[in-house]
Design an enzyme around this catalytic site. Structure first.
Site, PDB file in Angstrom:
ATOM      1  N   GLU A   1       0.824  -1.219   0.000  1.00 18.12           N
ATOM      2  CA  GLU A   1       0.000   0.000   0.000  1.00 18.12           C
ATOM      3  C   GLU A   1       0.856   1.266   0.000  1.00 18.12           C
ATOM      4  O   GLU A   1       0.365   2.364   0.306  1.00 18.12           O
ATOM      5  CB  GLU A   1      -0.942  -0.028   1.203  1.00 18.12           C
ATOM      6  CG  GLU A   1      -1.908  -1.211   1.212  1.00 18.12           C
ATOM      7  CD  GLU A   1      -3.150  -1.000   0.358  1.00 18.12           C
ATOM      8  OE1 GLU A   1      -3.731   0.083   0.401  1.00 18.12           O
ATOM      9  OE2 GLU A   1      -3.534  -1.935  -0.380  1.00 18.12           O
TER      10      GLU A   1
ATOM     11  N   HIS B   1      -4.775   1.525   7.251  1.00 15.58           N
ATOM     12  CA  HIS B   1      -3.375   1.865   6.933  1.00 15.58           C
ATOM     13  C   HIS B   1      -2.725   2.354   8.222  1.00 15.58           C
ATOM     14  O   HIS B   1      -3.396   2.951   9.073  1.00 15.58           O
ATOM     15  CB  HIS B   1      -3.293   3.014   5.909  1.00 15.58           C
ATOM     16  CG  HIS B   1      -3.659   2.632   4.517  1.00 15.58           C
ATOM     17  ND1 HIS B   1      -4.441   3.434   3.707  1.00 15.58           N
ATOM     18  CD2 HIS B   1      -3.331   1.558   3.775  1.00 15.58           C
ATOM     19  CE1 HIS B   1      -4.586   2.858   2.528  1.00 15.58           C
ATOM     20  NE2 HIS B   1      -3.927   1.710   2.537  1.00 15.58           N
TER      21      HIS B   1
ATOM     22  N   CYS C   1      -3.097  11.197   3.868  1.00 16.37           N
ATOM     23  CA  CYS C   1      -3.379  10.283   2.741  1.00 16.37           C
ATOM     24  C   CYS C   1      -3.176  10.983   1.404  1.00 16.37           C
ATOM     25  O   CYS C   1      -2.837  10.357   0.410  1.00 16.37           O
ATOM     26  CB  CYS C   1      -4.827   9.818   2.768  1.00 16.37           C
ATOM     27  SG  CYS C   1      -5.313   8.947   4.245  1.00 16.37           S
TER      28      CYS C   1
HETATM   29  O1  SUG Z   1      -7.871   2.876   0.085  1.00 15.92           O
HETATM   30  N1  SUG Z   1     -10.615   5.053   0.125  1.00 15.92           N
HETATM   31  C1  SUG Z   1      -9.186   4.854   0.254  1.00 15.92           C
HETATM   32  C2  SUG Z   1      -8.625   5.785   1.265  1.00 15.92           C
HETATM   33  C3  SUG Z   1      -7.128   5.773   1.263  1.00 15.92           C
HETATM   34  C4  SUG Z   1      -6.561   6.528   2.377  1.00 15.92           C
HETATM   35  N2  SUG Z   1      -5.152   6.558   2.272  1.00 15.92           N
HETATM   36  C5  SUG Z   1      -4.286   6.507   3.312  1.00 15.92           C
HETATM   37  N3  SUG Z   1      -4.692   6.158   4.503  1.00 15.92           N
HETATM   38  N4  SUG Z   1      -3.059   6.716   3.083  1.00 15.92           N
HETATM   39  C6  SUG Z   1      -8.855   3.408   0.590  1.00 15.92           C
HETATM   40  O2  SUG Z   1      -9.575   2.823   1.411  1.00 15.92           O
HETATM   41  C7  SUG Z   1     -12.788   4.720  -0.889  1.00 15.92           C
HETATM   42  C8  SUG Z   1     -13.260   4.761  -2.309  1.00 15.92           C
HETATM   43  C9  SUG Z   1     -14.713   4.593  -2.524  1.00 15.92           C
HETATM   44  O3  SUG Z   1     -15.390   4.105  -1.651  1.00 15.92           O
HETATM   45  O4  SUG Z   1     -15.121   4.918  -3.608  1.00 15.92           O
HETATM   46  C10 SUG Z   1     -11.297   4.463  -0.859  1.00 15.92           C
HETATM   47  O5  SUG Z   1     -10.790   3.762  -1.680  1.00 15.92           O
END
Ligand code: SUG
Length: 442
Positions: free
Chosen positions: A169, A244, A363
């Site tokens: 990730e 994460h 993020c």
């Molecule tokens: O991978 N949300 C992302 C959020 C990522 C956050 N990044 C960090 N923590 N670095 C994920 O869960 C939601 C998309 C949706 O529901 O359409 C989403 O993918």
């Protein structure tokens, strides 16, 4: 330098991320792509106004028509969209996610001071935890090559193999500590599970990052094993919505700020980091459960703050607006500023549209440590200054909708609008052709 992902035209709430509580909670609600992109851009401007180096990563082509075609939908673009909407709305939603905005997941980056050959090493994350995220890797790889083009200074690796033992990730599970940016630092890799050995794992929600993936990235980057630390995140926390590590910990320079339950074995993590760091003390700032519970941390995204070094001295914590609305979090932050710690300043920002999909300030950015020489060869078209800010703000207002629902994802006009916007954007950012519709024709 912070590289923030610009929010794409199709930003929506499809609830695609199992284990990401905000994404699940807001599934099916109406999004505002224009506000989302402007909020992200204003955050970049805020950091730039604090005197930090700030740059932009472009959004990806969405809807990803090329992927829908690979999955068997055919005919004109409009037919591909309507066919997918009818037969497989979940696939269409995955192909429309604007998830590339969360640049912390774009790649793991090691600065030249840490690597065996002295080059900056970049490995795009394979993001195999979900289809909508896994689609990002090829475009991310092209974007990073377009920005960090000179191979004398930058080494680009392919994403890790796309099989479960190598779930990666990116920088969301990676932190670098150092006494000064230009000298060798300590790289901390946090994993959720071991793929090839027994061990504790989350029970309910997916464990996205494996130890084997983290180790492979460290090997590829030529990191000194004595200055690399691998730590397991507390598996119970994944089940509490910590998908994460950057949802429960943030580090920079000599500071590691984390919740007391963040790691499976915090004492060992502290000991290993201190040993790798050497004589200078690492400043561990641990927030006890008695002050801020894990649930409050997940709801407010306290630890998804950006911890930045101010050119005027001291550090600032860039926290999301949601922290202000949580009394225990806000009171802890108030006390933090009264104590003698390297953190001297608090900056509150509004990235609400991204937060509703589980993406906070940290993020949205990818940190890249560069020397002055390396900075000189980076494609400067992506550096945010007043004029790029104004150009992007106007570009967003020209091309983005202020309302988007799941039903509208199949609207062929949205595809045309998105491609028109992206074509113009690659010109503004001087990136050349990076999107499938530019490379292979629409
Ligand atoms: O991978 N949300 C992302 C959020 C990522 C956050 N990044 C960090 N923590 N670095 C994920 O869960 C939601 C998309 C949706 O529901 O359409 C989403 O993918």
């Amino acid at each position: 330098m912070n590289f923030d992902g610009l929010v794409g035209t199709t930003h929506n709430y499809a609830g695609l991320s199992f284990g990401n509580l905000a994404s699940q909670r807001n599934a099916g609600t109406v999004s505002n792509p224009r506000a989302a992109a402007q909020q992200g851009l204003r955050k970049m401007k805020t950091l730039r106004d604090l005197g930090l180096c700030q740059a932009v990563l472009p959004p990806h082509e969405r809807p990803a028509i090329d992927v829908l075609r690979r999955l068997g939908f055919s005919g004109s673009d409009a037919t591909v969209l309507s066919g997918a909407a009818r037969a497989a709305p979940d696939l269409l939603a995955a192909c429309c996610s604007a998830s590339s905005m969360w640049a912390a997941n774009a790649a793991t980056v090691s600065p030249g001071a840490d690597t065996a050959d002295g080059r900056v090493h970049l490995t795009p994350a394979n993001l195999i935890s979900g289809l909508h995220r896994a689609l990002e890797a090829p475009t991310t790889a092209r974007v990073l090559r377009a920005i960090f083009a000179d191979e004398t200074y930058f080494a680009h690796h392919a994403p890790l193999p796309t099989v479960e033992p190598f779930g990666d990730e990116g920088a969301a599970n990676h932190t670098r500590l150092c006494s000064e940016y230009g000298v060798a630092g300590v790289e901390l890799f946090v994993y959720d599970r071991r793929a090839c050995a027994a061990g504790r794992t989350p029970r309910h929600y997916p464990a996205r990052q494996t130890l084997e993936a983290s180790q492979a990235v460290a090997r590829l980057h030529g990191l000194n094993p004595r200055r690399s630390v691998f730590a397991q995140q507390n598996p119970r926390l994944v089940d509490a919505g910590v998908f994460h590590n950057d949802v429960i910990a943030v580090g920079n320079a000599q500071v590691l700020l984390h919740h007391e339950q963040a790691f499976l074995d915090s004492a060992t993590v502290h000991r290993q980091l201190q040993q790798a760091f050497g004589e200078l003390p690492v400043c561990f700032m641990v927030v006890p459960e008695a002050r801020v519970t894990v649930k409050q941390a997940v709801d407010s995204y306290l630890f998804n703050s950006q911890l930045v070094m101010l050119p005027t001295g001291g550090m600032a914590l860039i926290v999301p607006e949601e922290c202000r609305r949580s009394p225990p979090v806000w009171s802890w932050l108030g006390e933090l500023l009264e104590q003698q710690t390297p953190i001297r300043r608090l900056v509150v920002i509004d990235v609400r549209e991204s937060m509703r999909n589980g993406g906070g300030p940290a993020c949205l950015r990818l940190r890249v440590v560069l020397t002055a020489t390396e900075l000189g060869v980076v494609n400067a078209g992506v550096f945010l200054d007043e004029s790029l800010f104004a150009a992007l703000s106007a570009w967003i207002d020209r091309h983005y909708r202020d309302r988007l629902t799941a039903a509208e994802l199949a609207d062929p006009a949205l595809l045309v609008e998105s491609r028109t916007a992206l074509d113009e954007l690659t010109g503004i950012l001087r990136l050349g052709s990076i999107y499938p519709f530019q490379l292979h024709g629409a």
